[in-house]
Scaffold this motif. Structure first.
Motif, PDB file in Angstrom:
ATOM      1  N   PHE A  42       0.832  -1.200   0.000  1.00 22.02           N
ATOM      2  CA  PHE A  42       0.000   0.000   0.000  1.00 22.02           C
ATOM      3  C   PHE A  42       0.866   1.248   0.000  1.00 22.02           C
ATOM      4  O   PHE A  42       1.904   1.294   0.650  1.00 22.02           O
ATOM      5  CB  PHE A  42      -0.916   0.008   1.230  1.00 22.02           C
ATOM      6  N   GLU A  43       0.391   2.267  -0.727  1.00 23.55           N
ATOM      7  CA  GLU A  43       1.122   3.519  -0.790  1.00 23.55           C
ATOM      8  C   GLU A  43       0.700   4.474   0.310  1.00 23.55           C
ATOM      9  O   GLU A  43       1.480   5.302   0.752  1.00 23.55           O
ATOM     10  CB  GLU A  43       0.904   4.184  -2.151  1.00 23.55           C
ATOM     11  N   LYS A  44      -0.564   4.385   0.728  1.00 27.15           N
ATOM     12  CA  LYS A  44      -1.109   5.306   1.721  1.00 27.15           C
ATOM     13  C   LYS A  44      -1.738   4.528   2.868  1.00 27.15           C
ATOM     14  O   LYS A  44      -2.208   3.404   2.692  1.00 27.15           O
ATOM     15  CB  LYS A  44      -2.199   6.187   1.095  1.00 27.15           C
ATOM     16  N   ALA A  45      -1.765   5.160   4.027  1.00 24.13           N
ATOM     17  CA  ALA A  45      -2.390   4.535   5.196  1.00 24.13           C
ATOM     18  C   ALA A  45      -3.877   4.305   4.967  1.00 24.13           C
ATOM     19  O   ALA A  45      -4.439   3.305   5.417  1.00 24.13           O
ATOM     20  CB  ALA A  45      -2.173   5.405   6.428  1.00 24.13           C
ATOM     21  N   SER A  46      -4.517   5.207   4.227  1.00 29.20           N
ATOM     22  CA  SER A  46      -5.955   5.062   3.965  1.00 29.20           C
ATOM     23  C   SER A  46      -6.249   3.809   3.145  1.00 29.20           C
ATOM     24  O   SER A  46      -7.287   3.170   3.326  1.00 29.20           O
ATOM     25  CB  SER A  46      -6.496   6.296   3.249  1.00 29.20           C
ATOM     26  N   GLN A  47      -5.335   3.429   2.261  1.00 27.70           N
ATOM     27  CA  GLN A  47      -5.517   2.207   1.479  1.00 27.70           C
ATOM     28  C   GLN A  47      -5.458   0.975   2.379  1.00 27.70           C
ATOM     29  O   GLN A  47      -6.250   0.049   2.233  1.00 27.70           O
ATOM     30  CB  GLN A  47      -4.448   2.103   0.391  1.00 27.70           C
ATOM     31  N   CYS A  49      -6.156   0.918   5.625  1.00 28.78           N
ATOM     32  CA  CYS A  49      -7.353   0.943   6.468  1.00 28.78           C
ATOM     33  C   CYS A  49      -8.569   0.417   5.715  1.00 28.78           C
ATOM     34  O   CYS A  49      -9.364  -0.350   6.268  1.00 28.78           O
ATOM     35  CB  CYS A  49      -7.621   2.353   6.978  1.00 28.78           C
TER      36      CYS A  49
END
Length: 69
Positions: A42-47, A49
């Motif tokens: 994943f590139e972002k924490a939101s991905q 989550c």
């Protein structure tokens, strides 16, 4: 125990950091490291989550006359 030894060989620092967070034990830390391939999927924490299902979203069609969802 086999998974723990494999993770310790490759991702010991991440395991130590995750288990230092209150509420995250060894099993949870191992799970997160294994399903995310060491957090490289994943590139972002939101991905992340969204992937593990901890970001609730409301999905509705049309307009609602009942107020807030």
């Amino acid at each position: 125990e086999k998974i723990l030894s494999l993770v310790k060989e490759d991702q010991e620092q991440q395991l130590t950091l995750l288990t230092s967070v209150p509420g995250i034990g060894q099993k949870t830390a191992l799970f997160l490291i294994v399903i995310t391939d060491g957090f490289s999927k994943f590139e972002k924490a939101s991905q992340l989550c969204s992937y593990v299902g901890i970001t609730p979203t409301t999905r509705e069609s049309g307009s609602s006359v009942r107020g807030r969802a």
